[in-house]
Enzyme design. Sequence first.
Site, mmCIF file in Angstrom:
data_model
loop_
_atom_site.group_PDB
_atom_site.id
_atom_site.type_symbol
_atom_site.label_atom_id
_atom_site.label_comp_id
_atom_site.label_asym_id
_atom_site.label_seq_id
_atom_site.Cartn_x
_atom_site.Cartn_y
_atom_site.Cartn_z
ATOM 1 C CB THR A 162 37.765 20.208 21.667
ATOM 2 O OG1 THR A 162 37.237 21.226 22.487
ATOM 3 C CG2 THR A 162 36.692 19.178 21.392
ATOM 4 N N GLY B 123 30.010 23.274 27.128
ATOM 5 C CA GLY B 123 30.367 23.847 25.832
ATOM 6 C C GLY B 123 29.661 23.121 24.695
#
Length: 316
Positions: A183, A213
């Site tokens: 990320t 997520g």
Amino acid sequence: MVKPVIVIHVGAGALTRSAMSAEKEQAYREALKAIVASSQQILSQSGSALDAVTEAVRLLEECPLFNAGHGSVFTHDETHELDASIMDGRTRDAGAISCVSHIRNPVLAARAVMEQSQHVMFTAAFARKQGLGMVEPDFFSTDARREQLHHAQAGEGRVVLDHDGRRDVAQGDPIDPERKYGTVGAVALDSAGNLAAATSTGGMTNKQAGRVGDSPIVGAGCYANKNTVAVSCTGTGEVFIRCVAAYDVSALMDYAGLTLEQAGERVVMEKLLPLDGSGGLIAVDKAGNIALPFNSEGMYRGYGYVGQAPWVGIYR
Ligand code: GLY
């Protein structure tokens, strides 16, 4: 006296020196340093924390090394579904976008949601009307990510041990959580004392289509409040959601009087880890203190106070 600062991350996981080629490590370090420097420039010209995190994450999305924007991981169906969020600590306004596959820079879409809609979270329909840069989904693809998908799928259904020796059957990737997750994110404090945070991701390699997520969920993967802290998270998204991880750092500071360092350590080591939540977070508080705690072997990270050289790190 406020000390403006930008902090960025590009994922956490089982990063060992032996598994990383010198060329790859150099490429990561140079990209991190350049993006910290660009964002420092914005802050040094009295730009806002919001503009600094937006630009940092936009640049991270443009870099094919990182799992966000161009270079995003593939879903199980060999498609891309991108998520992003942003929060302005000055107002606690927030915007998020989830499961998009045609928006070149999801962080810009998240900011447009925040500034141009009455709402906080959208899927793809919103972006088409905002004049944002649109691309075909294969813009996000790279050979490296395709290889990771095939590697993960080859291991599907096998019971394996992850790097900490835990059983892992969910996705079947036996080697490296960093290759499954990843990320990007940024947090900043500006010269006016305002805080902001932004987070963006392609999600998790081999994820089921439609899986979301923590990254686009305000309070889980991203949070900012000018009275406490700005936070961006990276790691096993499901656990960060269950722990409301980013908000918990702020709440521990606000309600329990913990310092930033104590709050970050508590969340990463005592709340996420017992639930098998691997990863870390970056945070800056209203005084300009920063924290970059992680419970994995490494986390790609960097920061720069205005007027100082950028610092970058990967391992412990
Ligand atoms: N932390 C990113 C994700 O789980 O999608």
